[in-house]
Design an enzyme around this catalytic site. Structure first.
Site: not given
Length: 357
Positions: A98, A179, A226, A310
């Site tokens: 990622q 982000y 994502r 996760g």
């Protein structure tokens, strides 16, 4: 009927089951961004998953926000990641790195160059970040110039090439969780008046340019992205246009024929259905807090092609085996999520180890 145990193809990558390890920051890299000494073991332990998506990995010095996160933009980084990809492949799994540029979610004390964070606009997120000096307010970022945006796009391109050189099967572009790429989506973080600000087409421009650049470099079928529609992490507010922004973005990304879109679903079922309908490639779905008894439900209904997990996988390295047998999962230790050594990282027991103990 398709279920989680049915093999699948993600772009050009064959996976043995429809379970993916979601990206999780662990903050255990070396000071220069090279993956830590235990990273290969950590990922190898979890290679029962059909696909592993790694922790967020910065494509440049400016992309780093947190302490001890790994990079993928130089030879030392590539050598470190090569150990990880080799270990995962030896166990029969596949791995996508990622690529995470945090934008304004950063602090000079956490980066190698100690410079001011960068963002679409010079707006503080209004929260704090952990640093070597403890929790500190995130400072005001500097607005990227047009030339610097072009360089940022190229940084993603270069990092993608480095990831493939390091043996990764592909990369996932991080366009979620507050982000940099999502910062461009949000009107309260993006006040630009140029081609990267204003209407939906402009605010999604960076995401599409990054996806195009990475696809051009390593192939669309090795490129995923994502997204987290509606997420407010990092102080973002996408506003009333948010759902339509994602409808437009996904329809444009679909034209690139990427390997997959990875959706963190936060409850807008109508939007998720529209994304599913307009996306022709694989869709990986992450539902935060999904109950163990619901694992596989989105595969069975056809809403997703792969489900990602996760905390279950963080705390239970043999998650796949325990899921098959119905065994109880380990409890995660939140205190050891970030930083530190082996404890809470590579010392979670498998079922057989727990029985012996």
């Amino acid at each position: 009927m398709t279920d989680i145990w049915t093999p699948a193809k993600i772009g050009v990558t064959d996976i043995s089951n429809r379970l993916a390890m979601a990206p999780m920051t662990r903050s255990r890299a070396q000071a220069d961004g090279t993956p830590g000494a235990l990273a290969a073991l950590y990922y190898e332990q979890r290679a029962g998953m059909g696909l592993i998506v790694t922790e967020g990995t910065q494509p440049s010095e400016d992309g780093q926000g947190y302490l001890a996160t790994p990079g993928i933009y130089n030879d030392a980084h590539k050598k470190g990641w090569q150990k990880i990809t080799s270990a995962v492949h030896a166990k029969g799994s596949r791995i996508f790195l990622q690529l995470m540029h945090v934008g304004r979610t950063s602090h000079p004390d956490n980066t190698t160059h100690h410079r001011q964070p960068v963002a679409p606009s010079a707006i503080k997120p209004g929260n704090q970040i952990f640093t070597v000096k403890g929790m500190q307010p995130i400072p005001e970022p500097r607005s990227l110039t047009i030339e610097e945006i072009a360089q940022t796009v190229n940084d993603f391109r270069t990092a993608a090439r480095c990831a493939i050189d390091a043996g990764a099967d592909g990369v996932e572009i991080h366009g979620a969780n507050g982000y940099l790429i999502q910062q461009f989506f949000a009107p309260n973080a993006n006040l630009r008046e140029d081609v990267y600000g204003g209407g939906i087409e402009n605010r999604t421009r960076l995401a599409i340019e990054v996806a195009q650049a990475v696809a051009d470099e390593i192939g669309a079928k090795r490129t995923g992205i994502r997204l987290s529609p509606g997420a407010t992490l990092g102080g973002l507010q996408e506003g009333v246009e948010g759902p339509n922004l994602y409808r437009y973005l996904v329809s444009e990304l679909n034209k690139l024929e990427l390997a997959y879109v990875h959706i963190m679903h936060l409850g807008n079922d109508a939007l998720l259905a529209d994304i599913r309908a307009s996306w022709d490639q694989a869709l990986i779905l992450n539902r935060p807090g999904r109950a163990l008894e619901d694992v596989g439900s989105d595969i069975r209904t056809g809403l997703a092609d792969v489900e990602s997990y996760g905390q279950f996988v963080l705390s239970t390295p043999d998650f796949v085996e325990r899921l098959k047998s119905g065994a109880q999962m380990n409890e995660p230790d939140r205190a050891s999520y970030y930083g530190g050594g082996a404890e809470g990282y590579v010392d979670y027991p498998t079922q057989s180890e727990a029985v012996v103990a």
